[in-house]
Write a protein that holds these residues in place. Sequence first.
Motif, PDB file in Angstrom:
ATOM      1  N   MET A   1    -105.699 -18.048  39.512  1.00  0.00           N
ATOM      2  CA  MET A   1    -107.044 -17.987  40.074  1.00  0.00           C
ATOM      3  C   MET A   1    -107.742 -19.328  39.872  1.00  0.00           C
ATOM      4  O   MET A   1    -107.708 -19.893  38.781  1.00  0.00           O
ATOM      5  N   THR A   2    -108.351 -19.828  40.912  1.00  0.00           N
ATOM      6  CA  THR A   2    -109.041 -21.115  40.841  1.00  0.00           C
ATOM      7  C   THR A   2    -110.422 -20.966  40.217  1.00  0.00           C
ATOM      8  O   THR A   2    -111.186 -20.082  40.575  1.00  0.00           O
ATOM      9  N   ILE A   3    -110.722 -21.849  39.257  1.00  0.00           N
ATOM     10  CA  ILE A   3    -112.029 -21.849  38.605  1.00  0.00           C
ATOM     11  C   ILE A   3    -113.006 -22.638  39.473  1.00  0.00           C
ATOM     12  O   ILE A   3    -112.785 -23.818  39.754  1.00  0.00           O
ATOM     13  N   GLU A  25    -107.452 -31.135  39.152  1.00  0.00           N
ATOM     14  CA  GLU A  25    -106.740 -30.056  38.481  1.00  0.00           C
ATOM     15  C   GLU A  25    -106.356 -28.962  39.474  1.00  0.00           C
ATOM     16  O   GLU A  25    -107.183 -28.555  40.301  1.00  0.00           O
ATOM     17  N   PRO A  26    -105.127 -28.457  39.405  1.00  0.00           N
ATOM     18  CA  PRO A  26    -104.678 -27.441  40.367  1.00  0.00           C
ATOM     19  C   PRO A  26    -105.394 -26.103  40.244  1.00  0.00           C
ATOM     20  O   PRO A  26    -105.394 -25.321  41.198  1.00  0.00           O
ATOM     21  N   ASP A  27    -106.003 -25.852  39.075  1.00  0.00           N
ATOM     22  CA  ASP A  27    -106.658 -24.555  38.869  1.00  0.00           C
ATOM     23  C   ASP A  27    -108.176 -24.634  38.929  1.00  0.00           C
ATOM     24  O   ASP A  27    -108.875 -23.718  38.510  1.00  0.00           O
ATOM     25  N   MET A  28    -108.711 -25.745  39.453  1.00  0.00           N
ATOM     26  CA  MET A  28    -110.165 -25.910  39.516  1.00  0.00           C
ATOM     27  C   MET A  28    -110.591 -26.510  40.848  1.00  0.00           C
ATOM     28  O   MET A  28    -109.823 -27.211  41.509  1.00  0.00           O
ATOM     29  N   GLU A  29    -111.846 -26.267  41.212  1.00  0.00           N
ATOM     30  CA  GLU A  29    -112.428 -26.928  42.381  1.00  0.00           C
ATOM     31  C   GLU A  29    -113.941 -26.983  42.230  1.00  0.00           C
ATOM     32  O   GLU A  29    -114.557 -26.061  41.686  1.00  0.00           O
ATOM     33  N   ARG A 119    -112.353 -24.438  31.184  1.00  0.00           N
ATOM     34  CA  ARG A 119    -111.440 -23.287  31.095  1.00  0.00           C
ATOM     35  C   ARG A 119    -111.908 -22.285  30.042  1.00  0.00           C
ATOM     36  O   ARG A 119    -111.828 -21.074  30.238  1.00  0.00           O
TER      37      ARG A 119
END
Length: 228
Positions: A1-3, A25-29, A119
Amino acid sequence: MTIRVLLADDQTLLRSAFRVLVDSEPDMEVVAEAADGAQAVALARSTRPDVVLMDIRMPGTDGLAATRMISAEPELAAVHVVMLTTFEVDEYVVQSLRAGASGFLGKGAEPEELLNAIRIAAAGEALLSPVATKGLIATFLAQGAGSGEGADPAVSPERLDALTVREREVLVLVAGGHSNDEIAERLQVSPLTVKTHVNRAMAKLGARDRAQLVVIAYESGLVRPRVE
């Protein structure tokens, strides 16, 4: 899941640097940017980010007021605010926590620290720097710093009567800045058991997150500040 992250800072260059870092970062936007507190509140309502990186000092509506407004809206309960301070000994730190921030981070932090902070906040944990957990928050609370407009009144000790003995014990360790794993090791129970106790304490005390538990622990007198 993207943060999903909202950046709130009046310095365009700094926001740009944060955006590049977060978007790498692949998990953030980054979902939005705000130049002041009023914008931050409006964008929090429209974009519903997971985390807001909020500068304390901004023109007009400052970060403290914006955090208070975000925390007061039930619809934004899932939005976690991380305050960005120039110095970790900023007197506004305690006001930030009282206003509903999940924690704070110095602007001089390393990139990895900032990403880790996002995170941690997104996971609903309290982000309290080592400096803070060594007594900074406790000292400010003891001195009544940050007790200005909008600050919550001191917590009555009777408010803790709803807690079990074990929940009180866990609350003391949470206030000391210990993680669930560290508390589990000390109490010789599983991290899941600790998490259950923490969640029950939050529910009984009406705390938004672990950072609010820290404030309640000190303001109620359950934990006393150590002056070094």
